[in-house]
Motif scaffolding. Structure first.
Motif, mmCIF file in Angstrom:
data_model
loop_
_atom_site.group_PDB
_atom_site.id
_atom_site.type_symbol
_atom_site.label_atom_id
_atom_site.label_comp_id
_atom_site.label_asym_id
_atom_site.label_seq_id
_atom_site.Cartn_x
_atom_site.Cartn_y
_atom_site.Cartn_z
ATOM 1 N N GLY A 109 0.809 -1.212 0.000
ATOM 2 C CA GLY A 109 0.000 0.000 0.000
ATOM 3 C C GLY A 109 0.844 1.263 0.000
ATOM 4 N N ILE A 110 1.906 1.249 0.815
ATOM 5 C CA ILE A 110 2.803 2.411 0.891
ATOM 6 C C ILE A 110 3.407 2.685 -0.490
ATOM 7 N N ARG A 111 3.949 1.619 -1.107
ATOM 8 C CA ARG A 111 4.595 1.778 -2.414
ATOM 9 C C ARG A 111 3.611 2.242 -3.491
ATOM 10 N N ALA A 112 2.338 1.832 -3.370
ATOM 11 C CA ALA A 112 1.331 2.179 -4.383
ATOM 12 C C ALA A 112 0.694 3.542 -4.135
ATOM 13 N N GLY A 113 1.086 4.224 -3.040
ATOM 14 C CA GLY A 113 0.574 5.560 -2.774
ATOM 15 C C GLY A 113 -0.704 5.620 -1.964
ATOM 16 N N ALA A 114 -1.049 4.537 -1.261
ATOM 17 C CA ALA A 114 -2.226 4.562 -0.393
ATOM 18 C C ALA A 114 -1.944 5.413 0.840
ATOM 19 N N GLU A 115 -2.977 6.051 1.360
ATOM 20 C CA GLU A 115 -2.826 6.810 2.606
ATOM 21 C C GLU A 115 -2.877 5.830 3.775
ATOM 22 N N MET A 116 -1.919 5.989 4.693
ATOM 23 C CA MET A 116 -1.820 5.116 5.862
ATOM 24 C C MET A 116 -1.971 5.959 7.122
ATOM 25 N N THR A 117 -2.285 5.302 8.235
ATOM 26 C CA THR A 117 -2.549 6.064 9.460
ATOM 27 C C THR A 117 -1.929 5.422 10.703
ATOM 28 N N THR A 118 -1.480 6.275 11.629
ATOM 29 C CA THR A 118 -1.194 5.937 13.029
ATOM 30 C C THR A 118 -0.158 4.827 13.224
ATOM 31 N N PHE A 119 0.849 4.763 12.360
ATOM 32 C CA PHE A 119 1.927 3.792 12.573
ATOM 33 C C PHE A 119 2.707 4.081 13.847
ATOM 34 N N GLU A 120 2.596 5.310 14.357
ATOM 35 C CA GLU A 120 3.327 5.641 15.585
ATOM 36 C C GLU A 120 2.717 4.980 16.817
ATOM 37 N N MET A 121 1.463 4.514 16.720
ATOM 38 C CA MET A 121 0.843 3.811 17.841
ATOM 39 C C MET A 121 1.237 2.331 17.744
ATOM 40 N N ARG A 122 2.469 2.068 18.126
ATOM 41 C CA ARG A 122 2.964 0.694 18.067
ATOM 42 C C ARG A 122 2.241 -0.143 19.127
ATOM 43 N N PHE A 123 2.290 -1.454 18.977
ATOM 44 C CA PHE A 123 1.714 -2.309 20.011
ATOM 45 C C PHE A 123 2.804 -3.122 20.677
ATOM 46 N N ILE A 124 2.814 -3.083 22.009
ATOM 47 C CA ILE A 124 3.746 -3.876 22.808
ATOM 48 C C ILE A 124 2.899 -4.703 23.763
ATOM 49 N N ALA A 125 3.026 -6.000 23.684
ATOM 50 C CA ALA A 125 2.195 -6.878 24.516
ATOM 51 C C ALA A 125 2.890 -7.169 25.841
ATOM 52 N N LEU A 126 2.100 -7.253 26.897
ATOM 53 C CA LEU A 126 2.613 -7.694 28.193
ATOM 54 C C LEU A 126 2.423 -9.209 28.248
ATOM 55 N N ARG A 127 3.522 -9.950 28.388
ATOM 56 C CA ARG A 127 3.441 -11.407 28.260
ATOM 57 C C ARG A 127 4.186 -12.122 29.383
ATOM 58 N N CYS A 128 3.923 -13.426 29.483
ATOM 59 C CA CYS A 128 4.663 -14.263 30.426
ATOM 60 C C CYS A 128 6.107 -14.363 29.938
ATOM 61 N N LYS A 129 7.041 -14.176 30.850
ATOM 62 C CA LYS A 129 8.452 -14.139 30.454
ATOM 63 C C LYS A 129 8.896 -15.456 29.802
ATOM 64 N N ASP A 130 9.724 -15.323 28.796
ATOM 65 C CA ASP A 130 10.343 -16.434 28.054
ATOM 66 C C ASP A 130 9.379 -17.163 27.111
ATOM 67 N N THR A 131 8.216 -17.575 27.621
ATOM 68 C CA THR A 131 7.269 -18.287 26.753
ATOM 69 C C THR A 131 6.506 -17.320 25.850
ATOM 70 N N ILE A 132 6.448 -16.040 26.230
ATOM 71 C CA ILE A 132 5.684 -14.996 25.530
ATOM 72 C C ILE A 132 4.220 -15.442 25.376
ATOM 73 N N ALA A 133 3.711 -16.107 26.386
ATOM 74 C CA ALA A 133 2.309 -16.536 26.406
ATOM 75 C C ALA A 133 1.436 -15.384 26.921
ATOM 76 N N PRO A 134 0.146 -15.384 26.580
ATOM 77 C CA PRO A 134 -0.755 -14.292 26.988
ATOM 78 C C PRO A 134 -0.860 -14.148 28.501
ATOM 79 N N THR A 135 -1.034 -12.914 28.956
ATOM 80 C CA THR A 135 -1.222 -12.668 30.395
ATOM 81 C C THR A 135 -2.696 -12.451 30.744
ATOM 82 N N GLY A 136 -3.507 -12.102 29.763
ATOM 83 C CA GLY A 136 -4.921 -11.795 30.031
ATOM 84 C C GLY A 136 -5.675 -12.959 30.622
ATOM 85 N N THR A 137 -5.317 -14.175 30.220
ATOM 86 C CA THR A 137 -5.988 -15.367 30.739
ATOM 87 C C THR A 137 -5.770 -15.494 32.242
#
Length: 568
Positions: A223-251
């Protein structure tokens, strides 16, 4: 002997790029609303591709009894500190329960109480047995008439003329074949991007991450290369996870009510706030200030809760259950250590992606975006991606049925030139000799640059403008080196394209991080030059490639009751 690739030409009414959650549901919807032909192109195999590959144990976006779609909009808006498209959130939220029922009809097991009601897990979640959710979707798609699935085929570029989509180029991952696919409408459902930053675990275990390592930001990059308008790439996502396994914490947090605590046993989560980014930021800060490691407090939970947690993780992240088993300690006997992941770009949890209208149309005519690749609509999770696939599929099908098509066409000479150029591009990778670096080595260099200068784990997710400028310069150098890469076969050619996709996206992410001169989301975009939040930045940061130069655009917020369409 010089390798040559074969060119095959295909035609379809609707091309669906990506056979994950949104892509599969788009195909189901197209067949439900029209007789249009559809082609799903998937670089893996739709039976186990995308974010649902390993299964999931809850529907995280659902309107439970006593709640409304508007409540869900409020939740997502608060979590993103106002930088959302409320019109997109509402159109998504209104379909959540409808697509959930459809998945249950397809065979998804949703847990129910003695009254036959879905078992809620919090204000917006319901419990499921979802190990087989992706195979269910894939089987439903395979049963459709006039819908073809091509597995092990990787789309690399759109075919666009006069800002209108005409199809896409793709390569076989197994055979020396280049596909030119012509289509009246294209739905991009390629997912978000992992692998831009250095991950938590090194070497052999680097794939052990929150987001699928095979999601490379391909749709964004095209999309970027084809000239599409993009939004909010600065809102990166960082997940809070169980150490080493990177398993979900929400459960654990929602399932047994476990609080975030530091090494002193102090509950710190309320001190920093309870939004997704604040939970990560609090953990980083406690560690930085010498009060780590940080944990979810599971010590003292019941034996029944122990068993429930172990079963739940077997359903979606077996490595966490194995860790408890190997340590011979149940969760009730040992708190679960937590950490933040590297940053990802993903429109399903944050608002990064294509700038779309309520019909999920991008700014390129005939091109739609659905799921993690579509921006403006965070917290969509599985069901939100299904809804966006439904909206995009329905609109594309209806426009074809109504004969609503644009008239831009490629002349035969233009088409021949385009195909020749693409063929030569792929053959150059297969026939290049004496490369200095491999795609893997350049990928590691890219990740090191982004980690050190653009707010990765190694810099506690913080950055300043000089660091971003340094990252930009170094990424340019890696882009230059990436033009001289060799691949032994088509599978390795795919890796070269994946590297280039990530590098294209890195440039856009850096531009967006530099453009928002505030810190609205701790950790997600921790700008040391602008450490405070400012009402002046209640706006969207968008971008578009104009004459080869990435241009930043600012747009006003779309609030409650307002609707943005591309004709506005």
């Amino acid at each position: 002997m010089k390798k040559e690739i074969q060119v095959k030409q295909l035609e379809t009414d609707i091309l669906i790029i990506g056979g994950g959650t949104a892509g599969c549901y788009a195909a189901l919807t197209v067949r439900e609303h029209s007789n249009a032909s559809a082609l799903i192109v998937e670089k893996a195999n739709i039976k186990r591709s995308g974010c649902l590959a390993a299964g999931v144990n809850a529907i995280n976006a659902y309107i439970v009894k006593g709640r409304t779609p508007e409540d869900y909009v409020d939740y997502a808006k608060k979590d993103a500190d106002d930088i959302v498209r409320e019109d997109l959130l509402l159109t998504m939220s209104e379909g959540l329960n409808r697509v959930t029922k459809k998945m249950e009809d397809l065979g998804l097991v949703i847990l129910k109480d003695e009254n036959g009601e879905y078992v809620a897990r919090g204000n917006r979640n319901i419990k499921i047995n979802g190990e087989n959710i992706k195979p269910l979707l894939a089987d439903a798609v395979k049963a459709l008439s006039n819908v073809k699935v091509m597995n092990q085929v990787n789309v690399t570029d759109y075919i666009v003329k006069n800002n209108q989509i005409l199809g896409a180029f793709a390569i076989s991952v197994e055979e020396e074949v280049l596909y030119e696919i012509r289509a009246k409408k294209v739905i991009c459902a390629t997912g978000g991007a992992a692998g831009l930053y250095r991950p938590n675990n090194p070497g052999f275990s680097r794939h052990k991450m929150w987001y699928p390592p095979f999601n490379t930001g391909a749709g964004y990059a095209m999309g970027i290369r084809a000239g599409a308008e993009m939004t909010t790439f600065e809102m990166r996502f960082i997940a809070l996870r169980c150490k080493d396994t990177i398993a979900p914490t929400g459960t654990i947090a929602q399932g047994v009510g476990a609080k975030q605590i530091n090494s002193r046993g102090e509950v710190y989560e309320n001190k920093y706030g309870l939004t997704t980014s604040e939970r990560v930021y609090g953990t980083v800060k406690e560690n930085h200030d010498g009060r780590g490691p940080c944990y979810l407090r599971t010590e003292g939970i019941t034996a029944l809760q122990d068993e429930e947690l172990k079963k739940a993780y077997l359903n979606m992240a077996p490595s966490q259950t194995l860790k408890w088993v190997e340590a011979s300690k149940n969760p009730s006997e040992q708190n679960v250590e937590i950490e933040g992941t590297e940053p990802y770009i993903v429109g399903g949890h944050t608002a990064s992606g294509y700038w779309v209208d309520t019909k999920r149309k991008t700014t390129i005519k005939g091109l739609f975006a659905a799921g993690d690749v579509a921006g403006g609509c965070p917290q969509k999770y599985v069901t939100g991606a299904l809804v966006e696939g439904e909206i995009a599929g329905k609109t594309a099908a209806e426009e074809i049925e109504n004969g609503k098509e644009d008239n831009s066409v490629l002349s035969k000479s233009e088409e021949n030139l385009l195909v020749k150029s693409k063929k030569e591009e792929v053959e150059a990778i297969l026939n290049f000799r004496n490369p200095i670096f491999s795609a893997e080595e350049l990928e590691e260099a890219m990740q090191k640059v982004m980690d050190a200068y653009a707010g990765g784990i190694g810099s506690n997710y913080q950055f300043n403008e000089k660091q971003l400028a340094a990252a930009d310069e170094k990424i340019d150098q890696i882009i230059e080196l990436s033009s001289n890469l060799y691949a032994e076969d088509m599978h390795e050619v795919m890796f070269v394209y994946e590297l280039k996709e990530r590098l294209t996206l890195c440039k856009s992410v850096l531009a967006h991080l530099r453009a928002r001169k505030e810190t609205r989301w701790h950790s997600f975009a921790e700008n040391l030059d602008y450490p405070e939040k400012s009402d002046e930045w209640l706006k969207y940061v968008n971008s578009k490639l104009v004459d080869g130069k990435l241009t930043i655009l600012f747009r006003d917020l779309v609030g409650r009751g307002e609707t943005y369409e591309h004709i506005n």
